[in-house]
Design a protein around this motif. Structure first.
Motif: not given
Ligand code: GSH
Length: 225
Positions: A119-121, A123-127, A175-180, A215-225
Motif C-alpha cells: 500500500l505504501d508503494g 513493494l513494487v510493482p504493485y499487483t 486493525c489500523h491497516i486492513n481489518i475493517d 474500510k481497509a486501506r486501498a492502493y492509490v497509484p502514484p500520480k504520473k509525472k
C-alpha cells in the motif's frame, strides 16, 4: 544502583516493542530505554552492531550484560524474568502452545507487513493478485485464531499469557491497516479478545485503543509525472 532489568531498544510505535513492554508491565519488570536513540541511524553504527549484529530493533541488553534480538525471544526472556506472572504458562505443554500461537501471529504479521508495504508503494510493482494473496493469507491465520477463541477467553489456559499479548498487539496493528468493519464481523471472538487484552489496566499507556476502521486501506497509484 539501577533497578531496571535491562534496556530495550524499540521505537514508540513498534507493536512488537509494545509486546515486550506489556510483558514487562504484567510481570512488574522495570525496563530502561536508550537515551536519544535514532532509529535507522544508530542501529547501523558499530556500537549497536557489536551488540546486535542484525542491526534491528527490538533489541535487549540486560543489566547483567546479556544481549538478545528478535522480538519473540526478547518477549519470552523478559516474561521469564517474572516467573510468577504465568505469562509463559505453568508446564512444558502450555509453554509450547504459547509458542505455537506466537509463531502463528508472527506469520499473520508478515502478511500484514506485506500489505502495508504494498500500500505504501514499497513493494513494487504493485499487483492486485499479490495484494489479494497477502490479504487472504492474513485472513487464513486470523480465522484460525478466531476459531480457537470461540470457546475460550484466552489462548492457553484460563489466564492471560504471552500468547494473548502477542496476538492482541499484532491484531491491533492490522486493525489500523486492513481489518475493517466487514472483516471484523468475520472475527468476532478475536475482536472481543483484543478488547480484553488492550484494556487490561496494567497495559495503560502501552496500547492505543482499537480503531474502528470502516474500510481497509486501498492502493492509490502514484500520480504520473
Ligand atoms: N524479525 C524481527 C524484525 C525486526 C524488524 O524488522 N525491525 C525493524 C523495525 S523498523 C528494524 O529494526 N529495521 C531496521 C533496518 O532494517 O535496518 C523481530 O521480530 O524482531
Amino acid at each position: 544502583m539501577s533497578d531496571i532489568a535491562g534496556t530495550l531498544w524499540t521505537s514508540p510505535g513498534q507493536y512488537t516493542g509494545r509486546v515486550i513492554k506489556a510483558a514487562a508491565a504484567f510481570g512488574g519488570i522495570k525496563l530502561g530505554f536508550p537515551a536519544n536513540y535514532v532509529h535507522h541511524e544508530d542501529n547501523h553504527k558499530e556500537e549497536f552492531k557489536s551488540k546486535f549484529p542484525h542491526s534491528k530493533i527490538p533489541a535487549w541488553l540486560g543489566s547483567d550484560g546479556f544481549t538478545l534480538f528478535e522480538s519473540a525471544p526478547v518477549a519470552r526472556y523478559v516474561a521469564s524474568l517474572a516467573p510468577n506472572s504465568g505469562l509463559l504458562g505453568s508446564n512444558l505443554r502450555e509453554r509450547t502452545l504459547i509458542d505455537q500461537w506466537v509463531h502463528l501471529i508472527e506469520e499473520v504479521n508478515d502478511n500484514t507487513e506485506n500489505i502495508e508495504e504494498i500500500l505504501d508503494g514499497d513493494l513494487v510493482p504493485y499487483t492486485k493478485p499479490m495484494h489479494t494473496t497477502f490479504i487472504s493469507q492474513q485472513l487464513r491465520g486470523l480465522t484460525t485464531l478466531n476459531n480457537h477463541l470461540a470457546t475460550r477467553t484466552f489462548f492457553v489456559g484460563e489466564r492471560i499469557t504471552l500468547a494473548d499479548i502477542y496476538v492482541g498487539a499484532l491484531v491491533l496493528r492490522a486493525c489500523h491497516i486492513n481489518i475493517d468493519t466487514a472483516e471484523r464481523k468475520k472475527l468476532p471472538h478475536l475482536m472481543r479478545h483484543l478488547e480484553t487484552v488492550v484494556n487490561q489496566p496494567v497495559f495503560e499507556g502501552i496500547f492505543p485503543s482499537v480503531p474502528v476502521l470502516e474500510k481497509a486501506r486501498a492502493y492509490v497509484p502514484p500520480k504520473k509525472k
